[in-house]
Design an enzyme around this catalytic site. Structure first.
Site, PDB file in Angstrom:
ATOM      1  CE  LYS A 170     125.133 -11.103  38.240  1.00 52.61           C
ATOM      2  NZ  LYS A 170     124.279 -10.326  37.066  1.00 52.61           N
ATOM      3  CG  ASP A 197     125.108  -5.102  31.058  1.00 51.11           C
ATOM      4  OD1 ASP A 197     126.708  -6.061  31.872  1.00 51.11           O
ATOM      5  OD2 ASP A 197     123.989  -5.783  31.079  1.00 51.11           O
ATOM      6  CE1 TYR A 247     120.401 -10.497  34.611  1.00 50.44           C
ATOM      7  CE2 TYR A 247     119.484  -8.079  35.590  1.00 50.44           C
ATOM      8  CZ  TYR A 247     119.818  -9.264  35.841  1.00 50.44           C
ATOM      9  OH  TYR A 247     119.341  -9.758  37.123  1.00 50.44           O
ATOM     10  NE  ARG A 268     122.883  10.445  50.021  1.00 54.84           N
ATOM     11  CZ  ARG A 268     122.684  11.817  50.103  1.00 54.84           C
ATOM     12  NH1 ARG A 268     122.598  12.502  48.939  1.00 54.84           N
ATOM     13  NH2 ARG A 268     122.326  12.562  51.319  1.00 54.84           N
TER      14      ARG A 268
HETATM   15  C1  LIG Z   1     123.708 -10.029  36.494  1.00 53.15           C
HETATM   16  C2  LIG Z   1     123.283  -8.504  35.537  1.00 53.15           C
HETATM   17  C3  LIG Z   1     122.769  -7.592  35.601  1.00 53.15           C
HETATM   18  C4  LIG Z   1     121.988  -7.245  37.188  1.00 53.15           C
HETATM   19  O1  LIG Z   1     123.274  -7.235  37.926  1.00 53.15           O
HETATM   20  P1  LIG Z   1     123.020  -7.348  39.362  1.00 53.15           P
HETATM   21  O2  LIG Z   1     124.157  -7.351  40.195  1.00 53.15           O
HETATM   22  O3  LIG Z   1     121.928  -8.254  40.021  1.00 53.15           O
HETATM   23  O4  LIG Z   1     121.501  -5.987  39.474  1.00 53.15           O
HETATM   24  C5  LIG Z   1     122.997  -6.782  34.750  1.00 53.15           C
HETATM   25  N1  LIG Z   1     123.483  -7.074  32.884  1.00 53.15           N
HETATM   26  C6  LIG Z   1     123.820  -8.537  33.447  1.00 53.15           C
HETATM   27  C7  LIG Z   1     124.409  -8.724  31.673  1.00 53.15           C
HETATM   28  C8  LIG Z   1     123.867  -9.090  34.392  1.00 53.15           C
HETATM   29  O5  LIG Z   1     125.006 -10.705  33.915  1.00 53.15           O
END
Ligand SMILES: *Cc1c(COP(=O)(O)O)cnc(C)c1O
Length: 406
Positions: free
Chosen positions: A198, A173, A101, A48
């Site tokens: 992604k 982000d 998001y 962890r």
């Molecule tokens: C998918 C996504 C998230 C969240 O991520 P997870 O891995 O699904 O928890 C946050 N920001 C954006 C732009 C995303 O496409």
């Protein structure tokens, strides 16, 4: 300093000294034997706190974003949650990009609100409205560019100026752009978050998230220290297997993004000329309001294309009728995906002023042959034609819709 693809292949990826294995082993272990009480053999104690496979991925991604430190989490949302918990205090206010998001909005408005956190949504393309939304208790500005699902482009240097003027943090982000196309820390952001699920993982086979921070003191503490402690004490860490998959994907990110960008540009142009399509959202199109800014701020325009069809039945039929564009949430994998954001990813916004239009569809353009993808889109448009309301099908040239301002 080495270039992007060199760092992607080598940064953090220490070869195995014992066997010479080119790929570092996956350290699938929870704990590490100590040579004496608290005498750690290689600095690792318990997974962890740290794990060599996770460390390797964190170093790789940190090098690519140009950060001071990086931290990998079990999902993108876990990464976002950890960052917010690490830096915020009850009573703090967040200026939050409106087009973003849906889960980020939900995390703040449904979970962090319980601990006294408030937020205001702003148009990410309008710096005056961002500045006007800042309050004396604003601790953090949060923006996504290109945004999801409307592909809005935010001026990162402008957002960073506003954050600096108010002593607040700017969090970006960077999931859609990835460090290959855009490095927010270079524009003055203090932290970058990713859903590594992604493009970074890139193969739709792993969930993960990351926070990369600049060298910066906030409330008297280094950001790296605050987020590192939250990762250890909060515990939403990426496991060794997931870290390995994310690191493996990251090695080919540059190659994949080149292909995603080239194919998305081709498809966006083609869609823009189709009568069933009333509007295409892609920053690479000269008609996109953020085109010039994106050209300055990004190396390429990305692999996501959103479009509006004549009406809701047409959009639904389009989304449900293709072969290669598989209907699912998520994005950024080698395979093309299609999504109906209003009900699939942004349902929590229905009934609010931020709700996604009912005729909007989002495409994640994969690395398949673009000609095959265009043939697939043609199938989708034929289905859309058959499904569109009767008033529309008799109208040969549907009116172009005005730009959506959120
Ligand atoms: C998918 C996504 C998230 C969240 O991520 P997870 O891995 O699904 O928890 C946050 N920001 C954006 C732009 C995303 O496409």
């Amino acid at each position: 300093m080495s270039g992007f693809n060199t760092l992607a292949v080598h940064a953090g990826q220490h070869k195995d000294p014992h066997t010479g294995a080119v790929v570092p082993p996956i350290y699938q272990t929870s704990t590490f034997i100590q040579d004496g009480i608290n005498v750690l053999r290689s600095g690792h104690e318990y997974s962890r706190g740290s794990n060599p496979t996770r460390d390797g991925f964190e170093a790789q991604l940190t090098a690519l974003e140009g950060g001071a430190a990086g931290f990998a989490f079990a999902s993108g949302i876990a990464a976002e949650d950890a960052l917010l918990r690490a830096v915020l205090e009850p009573g703090d206010h967040i200026v939050l990009g409106a087009d973003g998001y849906g889960g980020t909005n939900r995390l703040i408005s449904k979970l962090h609100s319980k601990w006294g956190i408030t937020s205001s949504a702003v148009d990410i393309t309008n710096l005056d409205s961002v500045r006007a939304a800042v309050r004396p208790n604003t601790a953090l500005l949060w923006v996504e560019t290109p945004s999801n699902p409307l592909l809005g482009i935010a001026d990162l240097a402008g957002w960073a100026d506003i954050a600096r003027e108010h002593g607040a943090l700017l969090v970006v982000d960077n999931t859609f752009a990835t460090p290959y196309l855009q490095r927010p820390l270079d524009f003055g952001a203090h932290a970058v978050v990713h859903s590594t699920t992604k493009y970074i993982g890139g193969h739709s086979d792993v969930l993960g998230g990351a926070v990369i921070v600049a060298e910066h003191l906030f409330r008297g503490q280094a950001l790296a220290e605050a987020v590192g402690f939250q990762q250890f004490a909060g515990g939403a860490v990426a496991g060794p297997q997931d870290s390995y998959l994310a690191a493996r994907g990251l090695k080919t990110l540059g190659l994949r993004m080149e292909r995603h960008c080239a194919s998305a540009a081709k498809l966006a142009r083609w869609l823009d000329s189709q009568p069933e399509v009333t509007r295409v959202y892609y920053p690479g199109l000269e008609s996109h309001p953020g085109h010039e800014l994106a050209a300055r701020q990004q190396r390429g325009f990305g692999g996501i294309v959103s479009l509006q069809l004549t009406d809701e039945p047409a959009a639904r039929a389009f989304a449900e009728s293709m072969e290669y564009f598989q209907l699912s949430v998520s994005l950024g994998g080698v395979e093309s995906l299609v999504c109906y954001p209003r009900e699939m990813t942004h349902a929590s916004l229905i009934g609010t002023e931020l709700e996604i239009p009912a005729n909007l569809v989002r495409l994640s353009v994969g690395i398949e042959e673009p000609e095959d993808l265009i043939a697939d889109l043609s199938r989708g448009l034929a289905a859309a034609r058959n499904a569109a309301g009767p008033a529309r099908t008799t109208c040969p040239q549907p009116a172009r819709e005005p730009a959506l301002q959120l």
